[in-house]
Design an enzyme around this catalytic site. Structure first.
Site, mmCIF file in Angstrom:
data_model
loop_
_atom_site.group_PDB
_atom_site.id
_atom_site.type_symbol
_atom_site.label_atom_id
_atom_site.label_comp_id
_atom_site.label_asym_id
_atom_site.label_seq_id
_atom_site.Cartn_x
_atom_site.Cartn_y
_atom_site.Cartn_z
ATOM 1 N N ARG A 1 0.552 -1.315 0.115
ATOM 2 C CA ARG A 1 -0.116 0.055 -0.388
ATOM 3 C C ARG A 1 0.953 1.664 -0.277
ATOM 4 O O ARG A 1 0.529 2.312 -0.947
ATOM 5 C CB ARG A 1 -1.005 -0.167 1.325
ATOM 6 C CG ARG A 1 -2.133 -0.740 1.425
ATOM 7 C CD ARG A 1 -2.538 -1.102 2.593
ATOM 8 N NE ARG A 1 -1.723 -2.818 2.832
ATOM 9 C CZ ARG A 1 -2.013 -3.419 2.150
ATOM 10 N NH1 ARG A 1 -3.107 -3.535 1.853
ATOM 11 N NH2 ARG A 1 -0.947 -3.821 2.867
ATOM 12 N N THR A 2 1.858 1.544 0.965
ATOM 13 C CA THR A 2 2.487 2.990 1.328
ATOM 14 C C THR A 2 2.884 3.108 -0.637
ATOM 15 O O THR A 2 3.028 4.084 -0.893
ATOM 16 C CB THR A 2 3.402 2.678 2.281
ATOM 17 O OG1 THR A 2 2.739 2.299 3.460
ATOM 18 C CG2 THR A 2 4.171 4.052 2.337
ATOM 19 N N LYS B 1 26.116 -3.619 -2.423
ATOM 20 C CA LYS B 1 27.643 -3.748 -3.289
ATOM 21 C C LYS B 1 28.154 -3.566 -1.929
ATOM 22 O O LYS B 1 29.374 -3.008 -2.127
ATOM 23 C CB LYS B 1 27.926 -3.163 -4.013
ATOM 24 C CG LYS B 1 26.833 -3.363 -5.134
ATOM 25 C CD LYS B 1 27.579 -2.823 -6.519
ATOM 26 C CE LYS B 1 27.446 -3.024 -7.697
ATOM 27 N NZ LYS B 1 27.350 -2.100 -8.611
ATOM 28 N N ARG C 1 11.847 3.785 3.227
ATOM 29 C CA ARG C 1 11.381 2.966 3.745
ATOM 30 C C ARG C 1 12.477 1.504 4.694
ATOM 31 O O ARG C 1 13.103 1.828 3.717
ATOM 32 C CB ARG C 1 10.125 2.049 3.907
ATOM 33 C CG ARG C 1 9.874 0.724 4.741
ATOM 34 C CD ARG C 1 8.655 -0.142 4.158
ATOM 35 N NE ARG C 1 7.439 0.655 4.877
ATOM 36 C CZ ARG C 1 6.181 0.554 4.742
ATOM 37 N NH1 ARG C 1 6.092 -0.633 4.341
ATOM 38 N NH2 ARG C 1 5.288 0.891 4.920
ATOM 39 N N HIS D 1 5.682 5.797 11.581
ATOM 40 C CA HIS D 1 5.378 6.355 9.697
ATOM 41 C C HIS D 1 4.057 7.331 10.198
ATOM 42 O O HIS D 1 2.836 6.891 9.790
ATOM 43 C CB HIS D 1 4.449 4.886 10.169
ATOM 44 C CG HIS D 1 3.552 4.070 8.164
ATOM 45 N ND1 HIS D 1 4.067 5.276 7.075
ATOM 46 C CD2 HIS D 1 3.258 2.727 7.920
ATOM 47 C CE1 HIS D 1 3.551 4.152 6.482
ATOM 48 N NE2 HIS D 1 3.152 2.921 6.925
HETATM 49 C C1 NCD Z 1 1.930 -1.206 8.140
HETATM 50 C C2 NCD Z 1 3.331 -0.638 7.973
HETATM 51 O O1 NCD Z 1 4.317 -1.291 7.498
HETATM 52 O O2 NCD Z 1 4.014 -0.648 9.162
HETATM 53 N N1 NCD Z 1 1.781 -1.145 6.395
HETATM 54 C C3 NCD Z 1 1.378 -0.057 5.697
HETATM 55 O O3 NCD Z 1 2.246 0.408 5.431
HETATM 56 N N2 NCD Z 1 -0.011 -0.064 5.699
HETATM 57 C C4 NCD Z 1 1.208 -1.471 9.215
HETATM 58 C C5 NCD Z 1 2.341 -3.494 8.984
HETATM 59 O O4 NCD Z 1 2.929 -3.781 8.537
HETATM 60 O O5 NCD Z 1 1.173 -4.291 10.099
#
Ligand code: NCD
Length: 305
Positions: free
Chosen positions: A53-54, A82, A103, A131
């Site tokens: 999703r993100t 590397k 991320r 997040h």
């Molecule tokens: C979450 C995350 O990556 O922290 N997912 C997201 O970004 N929607 C929650 C999760 O991974 O459980």
């Protein structure tokens, strides 16, 4: 309110007024204003950890507003493999884009990246820490549902220790008149540091282990996945896996009216029977990632104000 060229690293960096401003901009975007605002802008999407999703909503947000995306979804195909340092990767990528969404599994990685980048960095999750863009879309969704944030009672269920979404959300909600209820196994409680911050800020909250122990009705129940990948000891994970399975029975214990949210992905903590009822808003919540991230991308690149 100054957002141009600003990095988005932790929800702690934002005041109540700034959060309300972002939620308002996301609403304008969802209503069709700011069409093509990201035209000519390039996002570097650097995902060193899995995401659906993100990552995809950052991409879709950019492309559907006229922007473009470069990047990787797997650190294994980048020069990290590397032996390149994160700082060098970021210094390089800075020259290829107008904004970075990143991320990374290490807590604090996004902050470090923002210190060496020449463009704004948006934290798309750093380990178990923060997040913030998820929180903006969560708040946008709650606001869309109730028309306000003040005066609500919000429960958070599941892995409150390793779940970065709930760390950011609890902190953001503490800026509003929101009563918070934390429901988790004893080993997965909200970290002491966050509890202490809430206490000092005078936030009303309650910690329980079972859904049945929640007093009174909830407006929102925010369910989370047990974060399997963060456990050092697999046996410890197995002891808490499957701790909660939310179904109709549990929902009626919470007053029957509460909206169920989840950052997703879900494993088994919400039964499929909940999906079709009026309580579930988690897929709409996921879709709200688009206008919220469009608003944030526009604000930090200076094309939305
Ligand atoms: C979450 C995350 O990556 O922290 N997912 C997201 O970004 N929607 C929650 C999760 O991974 O459980």
């Amino acid at each position: 309110m100054e957002f141009n060229q600003r990095s988005i690293i932790s929800i702690r960096d934002f005041s109540r007024e700034e959060i309300e401003f972002v939620v308002g901009k996301a609403l304008e975007v969802k209503q069709g204003r700011w069409h093509d605002a990201l035209s000519g802008k390039v996002l570097a999407s650097l995902f060193f950890e899995p995401s659906t999703r993100t990552r995809l909503s950052f991409d879709a947000a950019m492309v559907s507003m006229g922007g473009r995306v470069v990047g990787f979804a797997d650190a294994g195909v980048s020069s990290t493999k590397k032996g390149e340092s994160l700082a060098d990767t970021i210094r390089t990528v800075t020259g290829y884009c107008d904004v970075i969404a990143m991320r990374h599994p290490v807590e604090g990685a996004a902050r470090l990246a923002s210190e060496v980048a020449g463009v704004p960095v948006i934290n798309a999750g750093d380990g178990a820490n923060q997040h913030p863009t998820q929180t903006f879309l969560d708040l946008f969704t709650i606001h869309e549902e109730f028309g306000r944030l003040d005066g609500l009672k919000v429960g958070m269920l599941g892995d409150l220790k390793y779940g970065r979404t709930v760390h950011s959300l609890a902190k953001a909600l503490s800026l509003f008149e929101v009563e918070q209820v934390f429901i988790s196994p004893p080993s997965l409680r909200m970290p002491e540091g966050i509890i202490e911050e809430l206490r000092q800020g005078g936030t009303a909250f309650q910690e329980v282990e079972e859904i049945d122990q929640v007093q009174g009705a909830l407006d929102v129940l925010y369910v989370t996945r047990i974060q399997k990948e963060r456990f050092a000891d697999f046996q410890e994970y197995e002891r808490v896996a499957g701790a909660y399975r939310l179904g109709h029975r549990e929902l009626s214990a919470l007053g029957g009216q509460c909206r169920v949210m989840h950052p997703l992905p879900r494993v088994d903590e919400i039964k499929p029977e909940v999906d079709s009822g009026g309580n579930a808003i988690y897929f709409r919540q996921a879709h709200n990632g688009i206008p919220t991230r469009q608003a944030l991308l526009g604000l930090v690149t200076g094309t939305i104000s």
